[in-house]
Motif scaffolding. Structure first.
Motif, mmCIF file in Angstrom:
data_model
loop_
_atom_site.group_PDB
_atom_site.id
_atom_site.type_symbol
_atom_site.label_atom_id
_atom_site.label_comp_id
_atom_site.label_asym_id
_atom_site.label_seq_id
_atom_site.Cartn_x
_atom_site.Cartn_y
_atom_site.Cartn_z
ATOM 1 N N HIS A 1 0.797 -0.967 -0.502
ATOM 2 C CA HIS A 1 -0.014 -0.020 0.041
ATOM 3 C C HIS A 1 0.611 1.233 0.165
ATOM 4 O O HIS A 1 2.716 0.933 0.344
ATOM 5 N N LEU A 2 0.545 1.863 -0.035
ATOM 6 C CA LEU A 2 0.786 3.812 -0.388
ATOM 7 C C LEU A 2 0.999 4.355 1.041
ATOM 8 O O LEU A 2 0.289 4.472 1.789
ATOM 9 N N LEU A 3 2.521 4.763 1.693
ATOM 10 C CA LEU A 3 2.566 4.876 2.633
ATOM 11 C C LEU A 3 3.178 6.790 2.789
ATOM 12 O O LEU A 3 3.894 6.943 2.009
ATOM 13 N N PRO A 4 2.820 7.499 4.157
ATOM 14 C CA PRO A 4 3.308 8.371 3.597
ATOM 15 C C PRO A 4 4.416 8.993 3.542
ATOM 16 O O PRO A 4 5.034 8.353 5.028
ATOM 17 N N VAL A 5 5.792 10.261 3.500
ATOM 18 C CA VAL A 5 6.193 9.954 3.908
ATOM 19 C C VAL A 5 6.849 11.357 4.998
ATOM 20 O O VAL A 5 5.820 11.986 4.720
ATOM 21 N N PRO A 6 7.715 11.288 5.278
ATOM 22 C CA PRO A 6 7.675 12.690 6.742
ATOM 23 C C PRO A 6 7.829 13.650 5.560
ATOM 24 O O PRO A 6 8.859 13.455 4.597
ATOM 25 N N ARG A 7 7.620 14.790 6.061
ATOM 26 C CA ARG A 7 7.493 16.758 5.114
ATOM 27 C C ARG A 7 8.931 17.111 6.194
ATOM 28 O O ARG A 7 8.495 18.236 6.896
ATOM 29 N N THR A 8 9.826 16.167 6.006
ATOM 30 C CA THR A 8 11.220 16.828 6.666
ATOM 31 C C THR A 8 11.958 17.237 5.278
ATOM 32 O O THR A 8 11.968 16.402 4.827
ATOM 33 N N ARG A 9 13.005 17.881 5.553
ATOM 34 C CA ARG A 9 13.755 17.782 4.789
ATOM 35 C C ARG A 9 15.102 16.935 4.427
ATOM 36 O O ARG A 9 15.125 16.842 2.934
ATOM 37 N N ASP A 10 14.871 16.047 5.158
ATOM 38 C CA ASP A 10 15.631 14.898 4.456
ATOM 39 C C ASP A 10 14.885 14.029 4.115
ATOM 40 O O ASP A 10 15.314 13.476 2.306
ATOM 41 N N ALA A 11 13.966 13.420 4.122
ATOM 42 C CA ALA A 11 12.817 13.154 2.921
ATOM 43 C C ALA A 11 12.479 13.739 1.886
ATOM 44 O O ALA A 11 12.940 12.973 0.992
ATOM 45 N N LEU A 12 12.430 15.086 2.201
ATOM 46 C CA LEU A 12 12.203 15.330 1.204
ATOM 47 C C LEU A 12 13.917 15.590 -0.440
ATOM 48 O O LEU A 12 13.079 15.231 -1.274
ATOM 49 N N ASP A 13 15.086 15.897 0.598
ATOM 50 C CA ASP A 13 16.192 15.515 -0.235
ATOM 51 C C ASP A 13 16.516 13.990 -1.252
ATOM 52 O O ASP A 13 17.164 14.166 -2.571
ATOM 53 N N VAL A 14 15.977 12.921 -0.630
ATOM 54 C CA VAL A 14 15.648 11.888 -0.657
ATOM 55 C C VAL A 14 14.802 11.780 -1.984
ATOM 56 O O VAL A 14 15.453 10.975 -3.268
ATOM 57 N N LEU A 15 13.471 12.421 -1.421
ATOM 58 C CA LEU A 15 12.859 12.100 -2.690
ATOM 59 C C LEU A 15 12.458 12.889 -4.368
ATOM 60 O O LEU A 15 13.199 12.588 -5.095
ATOM 61 N N CYS A 16 13.470 13.690 -4.156
ATOM 62 C CA CYS A 16 13.983 14.746 -5.566
ATOM 63 C C CYS A 16 15.022 14.328 -5.843
ATOM 64 O O CYS A 16 15.148 14.111 -7.448
ATOM 65 N N GLU A 17 16.058 13.597 -4.972
ATOM 66 C CA GLU A 17 17.008 12.912 -5.510
ATOM 67 C C GLU A 17 16.613 11.148 -6.836
ATOM 68 O O GLU A 17 16.797 11.837 -7.900
ATOM 69 N N ASN A 18 15.491 10.635 -6.481
ATOM 70 C CA ASN A 18 14.957 9.609 -6.722
ATOM 71 C C ASN A 18 13.772 9.809 -8.408
ATOM 72 O O ASN A 18 13.735 9.796 -9.161
ATOM 73 N N VAL A 19 13.325 11.426 -7.890
ATOM 74 C CA VAL A 19 12.321 12.085 -8.622
ATOM 75 C C VAL A 19 13.806 12.065 -10.387
ATOM 76 O O VAL A 19 12.550 12.033 -10.953
ATOM 77 N N ARG A 20 14.650 13.112 -10.181
ATOM 78 C CA ARG A 20 15.660 12.985 -10.706
ATOM 79 C C ARG A 20 16.047 11.942 -11.646
ATOM 80 O O ARG A 20 15.769 11.494 -12.690
ATOM 81 N N ILE A 21 15.896 10.790 -10.531
ATOM 82 C CA ILE A 21 16.341 9.076 -11.513
ATOM 83 C C ILE A 21 15.483 9.018 -12.266
ATOM 84 O O ILE A 21 15.754 8.135 -13.521
ATOM 85 N N ALA A 22 14.039 8.656 -11.920
ATOM 86 C CA ALA A 22 13.598 8.251 -12.612
ATOM 87 C C ALA A 22 12.992 9.338 -13.742
ATOM 88 O O ALA A 22 12.799 8.317 -14.905
ATOM 89 N N GLN A 23 13.057 10.808 -13.322
ATOM 90 C CA GLN A 23 12.505 11.004 -15.044
ATOM 91 C C GLN A 23 13.935 11.344 -16.052
ATOM 92 O O GLN A 23 13.870 10.983 -17.368
ATOM 93 N N ASP A 24 14.719 10.639 -15.392
ATOM 94 C CA ASP A 24 16.433 10.681 -16.418
ATOM 95 C C ASP A 24 15.579 8.998 -17.239
ATOM 96 O O ASP A 24 15.856 8.515 -18.026
#
Length: 441
Positions: A111-134
């Motif tokens: 199931h889909l679970l929420p990520v914490p809205r923290t700077r750490d989690a945002l940093d990880v999410l941003c890098e993962n999104v860039r990897i996916a976009q590529d």
């Protein structure tokens, strides 16, 4: 590229009805439920008529601590190409945790679970999104999810979190107004505040769905009619921007086609009401059409991450593993979380597992009869998923057989035969003696 318009989630159960519905401009299909080389005939007919098909992924887990799985990214890209899609979509969520990153057992949520809205989690999410976009051949849009619980110590609101995600990656947004309503009921978050903070120019399209409230908790079921509060949020959104597309989601308890068409009409009316309000107030600016750069035409701000991201991933991974373990493996709830809400989430995950396993392995409820659900829920409380739902079905059957269950010899033999037929690389070849034995029992 033209705007998407009004659409509906394509499901096999309503495939024929969708083909006959008037005014359907596009459909969305769960990416993991279609095979690029064997697309359903209904989807092929829709494509031949010029109906856009968008694959919607549910298993990438871009909000997880690990880097995105290359195989899952390749599979999503293949589906986008096979369907001729203008974009692909996924979720801002984590779906698995543990493993090598945290030196702990690998856990699957199912199931889909929420990520914490923290700077750490945002940093990880941003890098993962860039990897996916590529890795993807078309633009990516990410959906805000519904949540039954909140993380303690969050540093950003949902609107701030999404705005910075868009600013740093250029990713498009799939805004689910039903999920905004869910988070309003369950977490006290103001939908108006979230909408006000959103980068409206980044919206790719909008989801609308129904749910149900039980004991003060809103469950985003996709199995009930769309309630008025959700339509009101859609109207408020449309007053600020004309969404490029709006889609009705329904996954279970499908009503008659006429009822689905009435819901689609209500959605169109809600958007029209918002546009009228926005025009009067000088708002409702047109959102950009899809296409162009793979970032979706949204400006990207390069913002370097302070410190090594490997350490950030490990911190996020440890926290997510602790949360997921408490939900699916019976370990203690981490400090700071609402134990009641975590209990609700744990029961919801187990119930979803039971329902999906019953669909992918329909023989199990037949063999076990009325005792199937109770037996599976008891199993699920302490035994997390190791992989997908088909493996979960095999694990469940093997678990029962080790316990000498079910009690009846005939049912136990049927369960053993089912398990043996599916646990090997190929179904067993039964000889004459076996066929005779089965006839006699």
């Amino acid at each position: 590229m033209r705007r998407l318009g009004t659409g509906i989630g394509w499901r096999p159960e309503i495939a024929e009805a969708v083909e006959r519905m008037p005014g359907i401009d596009w459909v969305e299909v769960v990416a993991e439920n279609v095979c690029p080389g064997h697309l359903p005939r209904s989807l092929l007919r829709l494509r031949e008529r010029g109906v856009t098909v968008v694959p919607h992924g549910v298993s990438l887990g871009l909000g997880g601590a690990d880097r995105p799985d290359e195989g899952r990214l390749t599979a999503l890209a293949e589906r986008a190409e096979a369907l001729g899609s203008p974009l692909v979509t996924e979720h801002i969520a984590f779906v698995r945790a543990g493993g090598a990153l945290t030196a702990s057992p690998r856990l699957e949520a199912g199931h889909l679970l929420p990520v914490p809205r923290t700077r750490d989690a945002l940093d990880v999410l941003c890098e993962n999104v860039r990897i996916a976009q590529d890795a993807l051949p078309v633009p990516l849009a990410l959906e805000n999810i519904a949540a039954l619980f909140s993380w303690p110590g969050e540093e950003l609101t949902e609107g701030q979190f999404l705005s910075e995600l868009v600013e740093r990656t250029g990713v498009r947004l799939l805004i689910d107004v039903a999920n905004l309503h869910t988070n309003h009921v369950n977490r006290g978050e103001d939908p108006a505040g979230a909408l006000a903070a959103l980068p409206l120019e980044a919206i790719a399209y909008v989801h609308v769905a129904g749910g149900v409230e039980r004991d003060g908790v809103w469950h985003d079921s996709h199995a009930h009619p769309v309630p008025r509060p959700v339509l009101d949020i859609l109207t408020a959104l449309a007053a600020g921007v004309e969404p490029p597309g709006v889609l009705l989601e329904r996954d279970e308890n499908f009503p008659e086609p006429a009822e689905l068409e009435r819901e689609l009409d209500a959605i169109r009316e809600a958007v029209a009401a918002g546009r009228a309000t926005g025009s009067t107030a000088g708002g409702a600016t047109g959102a950009p059409a899809l296409g162009g750069a793979r970032t979706g035409g949204v400006g990207v701000l390069a913002r370097p991450v302070a410190g090594p991201l490997a350490g950030v991933r490990e911190r996020v991974g440890v926290a997510q593993a602790a949360v997921l373990s408490s939900l699916v493996a019976g370990t203690p709830v981490p400090e700071g979380f609402d134990r009641v809400r975590m209990g609700v989430q744990a029961r919801a995950l187990a119930a979803k597992r039971a329902g999906v396993v019953a669909k992918v392995a329909p023989e199990l409820p037949v063999i076990l009869g009325a005792g199937y659900r109770e037996a599976f829920l008891k199993y699920a409380r302490q035994r997390p998923m190791r992989g997908g739902y088909r493996l979960d079905a095999l694990d469940f059957a093997g678990h029962l057989l080790k316990l000498g269950r079910p009690g009846g010899a005939g049912a136990r033999r049927a369960l053993r035969d089912w398990w043996l037929d599916r646990s090997g690389p190929a179904p067993r070849k039964r000889g004459l003696v076996e066929r005779v034995r089965r006839r006699r029992t």
